[in-house]
Design an enzyme around this catalytic site. Structure first.
Site, short mmCIF file in Angstrom:
data_model
loop_
_atom_site.label_atom_id
_atom_site.label_comp_id
_atom_site.label_asym_id
_atom_site.label_seq_id
_atom_site.Cartn_x
_atom_site.Cartn_y
_atom_site.Cartn_z
N TYR A 168 -9.53 -2.64 -19.36
CA TYR A 168 -8.67 -3.30 -18.37
C TYR A 168 -7.38 -3.72 -19.07
O TYR A 168 -7.38 -3.98 -20.28
CB TYR A 168 -9.43 -4.53 -17.81
CG TYR A 168 -8.72 -5.27 -16.71
CD1 TYR A 168 -8.32 -4.61 -15.56
CD2 TYR A 168 -8.47 -6.63 -16.83
CE1 TYR A 168 -7.67 -5.30 -14.55
CE2 TYR A 168 -7.82 -7.33 -15.83
CZ TYR A 168 -7.41 -6.65 -14.68
OH TYR A 168 -6.77 -7.34 -13.68
N TYR A 179 -8.35 -14.08 -17.71
CA TYR A 179 -9.24 -13.03 -18.24
C TYR A 179 -9.73 -13.46 -19.63
O TYR A 179 -10.85 -13.19 -20.02
CB TYR A 179 -8.50 -11.70 -18.27
CG TYR A 179 -9.40 -10.47 -18.34
CD1 TYR A 179 -10.35 -10.21 -17.35
CD2 TYR A 179 -9.30 -9.58 -19.40
CE1 TYR A 179 -11.17 -9.09 -17.43
CE2 TYR A 179 -10.11 -8.45 -19.48
CZ TYR A 179 -11.04 -8.22 -18.48
OH TYR A 179 -11.85 -7.10 -18.55
N1 LIG Z 1 -14.36 -4.85 -11.86
C1 LIG Z 1 -13.15 -4.72 -12.40
O1 LIG Z 1 -12.15 -5.28 -11.92
C2 LIG Z 1 -12.97 -3.85 -13.62
C3 LIG Z 1 -11.67 -3.35 -13.91
C4 LIG Z 1 -11.50 -2.58 -15.07
C5 LIG Z 1 -12.59 -2.33 -15.90
N2 LIG Z 1 -13.82 -2.83 -15.59
C6 LIG Z 1 -14.93 -2.56 -16.51
O2 LIG Z 1 -15.81 -1.64 -15.90
C7 LIG Z 1 -17.11 -1.81 -16.47
C8 LIG Z 1 -18.14 -1.92 -15.35
O3 LIG Z 1 -17.90 -3.09 -14.60
P1 LIG Z 1 -18.15 -3.18 -13.02
O4 LIG Z 1 -16.93 -3.82 -12.45
O5 LIG Z 1 -18.62 -1.89 -12.50
O6 LIG Z 1 -19.29 -4.30 -12.92
P2 LIG Z 1 -20.91 -4.21 -13.01
O7 LIG Z 1 -21.35 -5.64 -12.98
O8 LIG Z 1 -21.43 -3.31 -11.98
O9 LIG Z 1 -21.17 -3.57 -14.45
C9 LIG Z 1 -21.32 -4.30 -15.67
C10 LIG Z 1 -22.61 -3.80 -16.30
O10 LIG Z 1 -22.81 -4.36 -17.62
C11 LIG Z 1 -24.23 -4.44 -17.77
N3 LIG Z 1 -24.64 -5.30 -18.90
C12 LIG Z 1 -24.29 -6.60 -19.11
N4 LIG Z 1 -24.95 -7.06 -20.20
C13 LIG Z 1 -25.70 -6.02 -20.67
C14 LIG Z 1 -26.60 -5.88 -21.77
N5 LIG Z 1 -26.87 -6.88 -22.62
N6 LIG Z 1 -27.21 -4.67 -21.97
C15 LIG Z 1 -26.96 -3.63 -21.13
N7 LIG Z 1 -26.12 -3.71 -20.06
C16 LIG Z 1 -25.51 -4.89 -19.85
C17 LIG Z 1 -24.68 -5.03 -16.44
O11 LIG Z 1 -26.09 -4.88 -16.26
C18 LIG Z 1 -23.85 -4.19 -15.48
O12 LIG Z 1 -24.56 -3.04 -15.08
C19 LIG Z 1 -17.03 -3.03 -17.38
O13 LIG Z 1 -16.80 -2.63 -18.71
C20 LIG Z 1 -15.80 -3.75 -16.84
O14 LIG Z 1 -15.19 -4.60 -17.79
C21 LIG Z 1 -14.03 -3.55 -14.45
#
Ligand SMILES: NC(=O)c1ccc[n+]([C@@H]2O[C@H](COP(=O)([O-])OP(=O)(O)OC[C@H]3O[C@@H](n4cnc5c(N)ncnc54)[C@H](O)[C@@H]3O)[C@@H](O)[C@H]2O)c1
Length: 278
Positions: A168, A179
């Site tokens: 991000y 953030y």
């Molecule tokens: N949502 C946003 O605005 C956004 C924007 C840019 C990037 N991202 C990134 O995209 C990725 C996915 O996020 P998302 O928005 O789909 O949310 P999400 O909550 O669906 O995904 C986050 C995942 O991390 C997993 N996780 C957390 N701790 C863990 C552990 N100890 N072991 C294994 N898995 C673990 C969770 O179970 C979850 O499936 C992340 O890296 C997030 O930072 C999100």
């Protein structure tokens, strides 16, 4: 239909439910012909001294993950519990792949966690504890290295494999919503991507890239971040093309996963061009 990923095996981490970015990316990989192996956070034999609350949380999380995979991706998709904070859990996943004689062409890292984000609030950086800082680094940054090391050391990654991590803009800039701690972890993740790209490229032509996506409130992680709704609106109106869609991200990941590309060490943006704004 575009079958660019036919014959390729892709590991997808980070599916929680149907709103997860990882799920949308997994669907696109499947549509493009890939075989999927999905990991989800859940209880493993390596968890010790868990409270009843933690057991319930991990069991519920894993069962939601499995149901989502079955409903959205199909009964035949392989699933495996993974907690990236436990090295034995990562290694047992890699051992499982070895036992099944899998060869891995691509890996999606879609994992982030920051305990300083709670109930819609983000702790000021000046109040973040050593433990909170290390936890966010461990789960959201080091996990990329730990998973890839474990796969690489067992020779599971093919020559020319492709790895993509989700990031991000908050990795680089103080964005318009809080953030903070997770931004520092994302900065480390992106820097890791470059170091890994250098070593793995030279050793085995393996590509490692990161993609910064638009703010996305629909997922569990996104909905927990303070001010993300306002950020979504702000980025949408400020970006030349408005916010990118999850489908745009999924297609970009698949592009980086396709065989024989020569793109590595990149921090790409799929954000409708928001990052060019001052
Ligand atoms: N949502 C946003 O605005 C956004 C924007 C840019 C990037 N991202 C990134 O995209 C990725 C996915 O996020 P998302 O928005 O789909 O949310 P999400 O909550 O669906 O995904 C986050 C995942 O991390 C997993 N996780 C957390 N701790 C863990 C552990 N100890 N072991 C294994 N898995 C673990 C969770 O179970 C979850 O499936 C992340 O890296 C997030 O930072 C999100």
């Amino acid at each position: 239909m575009n079958q660019t990923l036919k014959g390729r095996t892709v590991i997808i981490t980070g599916i929680t439910d149907a709103s997860s970015l990882a799920l949308i990316i997994a669907k696109e990989c499947k549509d493009q012909g890939a075989k999927l192996i999905c990991t989800g956070l859940g209880k493993t034999p390596f968890h010790k001294n868990l409270s009843e609350n933690s057991i319930n949380f991990l069991d519920r999380t894993y069962s939601d993950f499995q149901n989502t995979v079955k409903q959205e991706l199909g009964e035949d998709v392989v699933t495996f519990p993974l907690d990236v904070t436990i090295q034995e859990s990562i290694d047992s996943f890699a051992d499982f792949l070895l036992e099944k004689k899998e060869t891995i062409h691509s890996l999606l890292h879609s994992i982030a966690m920051d305990k300083t984000i709670r109930q819609g609030k983000v702790k000021p950086i000046m109040t973040v504890s050593r433990e909170e800082f290390m936890d966010a680094m461990n789960v959201s940054s080091f996990s990329l290295l730990a998973i890839v090391q474990s796969l690489y050391n067992r020779n599971l990654l093919v020559k020319g494999a492709s790895i993509v991590a989700l990031s991000y803009l908050g990795a680089e800039k103080v964005v318009i919503h809080p953030y903070k701690n997770i931004g520092v972890a994302k900065a480390a993740l992106e820097r890791l991507v470059k170091e890994m790209a250098m070593e793995l490229g030279k050793e085995k032509e393996i590509q490692v890239n990161a993609i910064r996506f638009s703010p996305y409130r629909a997922s569990k992680a996104g909905s927990a971040i303070e001010g993300l709704e306002e950020a979504e609106i702000h980025c949408h109106t400020s970006a030349p093309l408005g916010n990118a869609l999850a489908k745009d991200l999924a297609e970009e990941v698949c592009y980086l996963f396709r065989p024989s590309n020569r793109i590595t060490g990149e921090i790409r943006h799929v954000d409708g061009g928001y990052h060019i704004r001052g």
